[in-house]
Design an enzyme around this catalytic site. Structure first.
Site, PDB file in Angstrom:
ATOM      1  N   ARG A 124       2.685   3.657 -10.468  1.00  0.00           N
ATOM      2  CA  ARG A 124       2.327   4.704 -11.263  1.00  0.00           C
ATOM      3  C   ARG A 124       4.058   5.331 -10.996  1.00  0.00           C
ATOM      4  O   ARG A 124       4.230   5.211 -10.468  1.00  0.00           O
ATOM      5  CB  ARG A 124       1.763   4.785  -9.965  1.00  0.00           C
ATOM      6  CG  ARG A 124       0.395   4.318  -9.929  1.00  0.00           C
ATOM      7  CD  ARG A 124      -1.039   4.493  -9.352  1.00  0.00           C
ATOM      8  NE  ARG A 124      -2.025   3.439  -8.390  1.00  0.00           N
ATOM      9  CZ  ARG A 124      -2.311   2.747  -7.637  1.00  0.00           C
ATOM     10  NH1 ARG A 124      -0.953   2.790  -7.177  1.00  0.00           N
ATOM     11  NH2 ARG A 124      -2.643   1.729  -7.876  1.00  0.00           N
ATOM     12  N   LYS A 152      -1.591   4.652  -3.531  1.00  0.00           N
ATOM     13  CA  LYS A 152      -2.902   6.025  -3.145  1.00  0.00           C
ATOM     14  C   LYS A 152      -3.301   5.852  -1.755  1.00  0.00           C
ATOM     15  O   LYS A 152      -3.169   4.637  -1.537  1.00  0.00           O
ATOM     16  CB  LYS A 152      -4.222   5.268  -4.502  1.00  0.00           C
ATOM     17  CG  LYS A 152      -3.789   5.864  -5.840  1.00  0.00           C
ATOM     18  CD  LYS A 152      -4.913   5.360  -6.636  1.00  0.00           C
ATOM     19  CE  LYS A 152      -4.853   5.685  -8.323  1.00  0.00           C
ATOM     20  NZ  LYS A 152      -5.993   5.382  -8.684  1.00  0.00           N
ATOM     21  N   HIS A 204       2.076   5.057 -17.783  1.00  0.00           N
ATOM     22  CA  HIS A 204       1.053   4.086 -16.957  1.00  0.00           C
ATOM     23  C   HIS A 204       0.943   2.805 -18.378  1.00  0.00           C
ATOM     24  O   HIS A 204       0.916   2.236 -18.460  1.00  0.00           O
ATOM     25  CB  HIS A 204      -0.508   4.772 -17.379  1.00  0.00           C
ATOM     26  CG  HIS A 204      -0.887   4.004 -16.316  1.00  0.00           C
ATOM     27  ND1 HIS A 204      -0.653   4.589 -15.085  1.00  0.00           N
ATOM     28  CD2 HIS A 204      -2.099   3.328 -16.218  1.00  0.00           C
ATOM     29  CE1 HIS A 204      -1.326   4.075 -13.961  1.00  0.00           C
ATOM     30  NE2 HIS A 204      -2.365   3.187 -15.108  1.00  0.00           N
ATOM     31  N   ARG A 239       3.305  -0.047 -16.627  1.00  0.00           N
ATOM     32  CA  ARG A 239       2.288  -0.603 -15.748  1.00  0.00           C
ATOM     33  C   ARG A 239       1.445  -1.011 -16.458  1.00  0.00           C
ATOM     34  O   ARG A 239       1.409  -2.602 -16.504  1.00  0.00           O
ATOM     35  CB  ARG A 239       1.738   0.355 -14.733  1.00  0.00           C
ATOM     36  CG  ARG A 239       0.334   0.205 -14.683  1.00  0.00           C
ATOM     37  CD  ARG A 239      -0.037   1.276 -13.186  1.00  0.00           C
ATOM     38  NE  ARG A 239      -0.327   0.848 -12.010  1.00  0.00           N
ATOM     39  CZ  ARG A 239      -0.520   0.391 -10.854  1.00  0.00           C
ATOM     40  NH1 ARG A 239       0.287   0.567 -10.522  1.00  0.00           N
ATOM     41  NH2 ARG A 239      -1.909   0.553  -9.803  1.00  0.00           N
ATOM     42  N   HIS A 268      -3.848  -2.691  -6.276  1.00  0.00           N
ATOM     43  CA  HIS A 268      -4.591  -2.630  -6.362  1.00  0.00           C
ATOM     44  C   HIS A 268      -5.431  -2.691  -5.509  1.00  0.00           C
ATOM     45  O   HIS A 268      -5.469  -3.768  -5.297  1.00  0.00           O
ATOM     46  CB  HIS A 268      -5.293  -3.259  -7.899  1.00  0.00           C
ATOM     47  CG  HIS A 268      -5.040  -2.694  -8.316  1.00  0.00           C
ATOM     48  ND1 HIS A 268      -5.076  -3.033 -10.398  1.00  0.00           N
ATOM     49  CD2 HIS A 268      -4.992  -1.694  -9.582  1.00  0.00           C
ATOM     50  CE1 HIS A 268      -4.253  -2.814 -11.198  1.00  0.00           C
ATOM     51  NE2 HIS A 268      -4.323  -1.575 -10.763  1.00  0.00           N
ATOM     52  N   TYR A 296      -6.486  -6.889 -17.039  1.00  0.00           N
ATOM     53  CA  TYR A 296      -5.328  -7.143 -17.622  1.00  0.00           C
ATOM     54  C   TYR A 296      -5.396  -8.610 -18.135  1.00  0.00           C
ATOM     55  O   TYR A 296      -4.425  -8.430 -19.135  1.00  0.00           O
ATOM     56  CB  TYR A 296      -3.879  -6.853 -17.122  1.00  0.00           C
ATOM     57  CG  TYR A 296      -3.528  -5.307 -16.156  1.00  0.00           C
ATOM     58  CD1 TYR A 296      -3.032  -4.853 -17.430  1.00  0.00           C
ATOM     59  CD2 TYR A 296      -3.811  -4.690 -15.701  1.00  0.00           C
ATOM     60  CE1 TYR A 296      -2.918  -3.428 -17.265  1.00  0.00           C
ATOM     61  CE2 TYR A 296      -3.157  -3.227 -15.128  1.00  0.00           C
ATOM     62  CZ  TYR A 296      -3.202  -2.995 -15.442  1.00  0.00           C
ATOM     63  OH  TYR A 296      -2.589  -1.239 -15.900  1.00  0.00           O
TER      64      TYR A 296
END
Length: 300
Positions: A149, A173, A246, A249, A272, A281
């Protein structure tokens, strides 16, 4: 509404300190909650405690009438649900009226990604004889090589990179850490930048920093700065595409899956928490579908 704004500031502090959310994510929360505060003013609701489920339904109706997308509405409701969950925890309210509201089903959009020839156009426009060109090349090579990210990219420090095994320690995150590998192209671009361009940029800094990517004044590059740089690179490459951090990504994940990588591994690389986030994806490019068809169908 003074108390309301004070409470929002408490929530923002919680997101920053306890949840360790990025500036961008926090800005989204502030925007979503601020929109509800405007609704409260119009409806003359003075206190957060006074908000009822009927008010939530009325707010939802307004959002639909303004033709907002299901995805946008779902995000706003999720932000407000989290906000009220925090208020409950802090005993500022006695119930969460958003807990009862059903979220609209998000539209499943296929993420925009780049084809190899489009990527190549971005990789050849940077002047590698300049500090800025070396930095930009290292940055886009790394974004594509790792799928990280933009906030993660801006937080990389020199000590996080291990060139002996070509891995970087990434803080994602919620401050969750993971190691991501990078390849030969990214390694060469990073080494060139660190040994030359970065030193030139660092010499302009008022305060030394070990952040990997520096701006023209020697300070840490911000996510906004990265987006501005990418816009400039895309313009110079004469691509009629919208490319954000992004996009790299999305491209990273799409290319890996198209070449046979398993979903769980891609999930780990992307950082994730849930496999469902990675499953978006699993679309494949038209070229790849054509290739599979021609090589697999008996009468192709």
């Amino acid at each position: 509404m003074e108390n309301v704004n004070f409470t929002l500031n408490l929530f923002i502090e919680y997101l920053q300190i306890e949840k360790n959310y990025s500036e961008y994510t926090i800005a989204c929360y502030k925007h979503d909650i601020g929109e509800f505060f405007e609704f409260m003013e119009r409806e003359q609701i003075k206190q957060l405690q006074q908000v009822s489920y009927s008010d939530v339904r009325l707010f939802l109706t307004e959002l639909h009438q303004r033709k907002q997308s299901s995805r946008s509405i779902a995000r706003k409701m999720s932000s407000l649900r989290s906000f009220y969950k925090f208020l409950l925890r802090e005993k500022i309210v006695s119930e969460n009226p958003f807990a009862l509201a059903s979220l609209p089903k998000k539209e499943q959009k296929i993420p925009h990604f780049l084809y190899p020839d489009e990527l190549e156009q971005l990789f050849v426009v940077n002047d590698l004889n300049t500090a800025i060109g070396q930095r930009n090349q290292a940055m886009i090579e790394l974004l594509y090589a790792t799928g990280i990210r933009v906030s993660e990219c801006c937080n990389i420090r020199l000590s996080h990179i291990d060139f002996s095994v070509c891995t970087i320690l990434i803080s994602g995150k919620g401050n969750k850490q993971r190691y991501v590998p990078f390849g030969t192209y990214a390694k060469e671009a990073l080494e060139r930048y660190i040994q030359d361009g970065r030193q030139q940029l660092a010499s302009k800094a008022k305060t030394p920093t070990d952040v990997l990517f520096l701006n023209a004044r020697g300070g840490a590059l911000t996510p906004r700065g990265v987006r501005h740089i990418l816009n400039d690179i895309v313009e110079r490459a004469a691509l009629s595409l919208k490319v954000s951090p992004h996009t790299f990504r999305h491209t990273f994940a799409t290319h890996l899956l198209n070449e046979g990588a398993d979903l769980r591994s891609v999930q780990e690389l992307l950082g994730h928490a849930h496999l469902s986030s990675t499953q978006v994806y699993t679309h494949v490019t038209k070229d790849h579908l054509r290739y599979v068809y021609l090589h697999s169908h008996p009468r192709a």
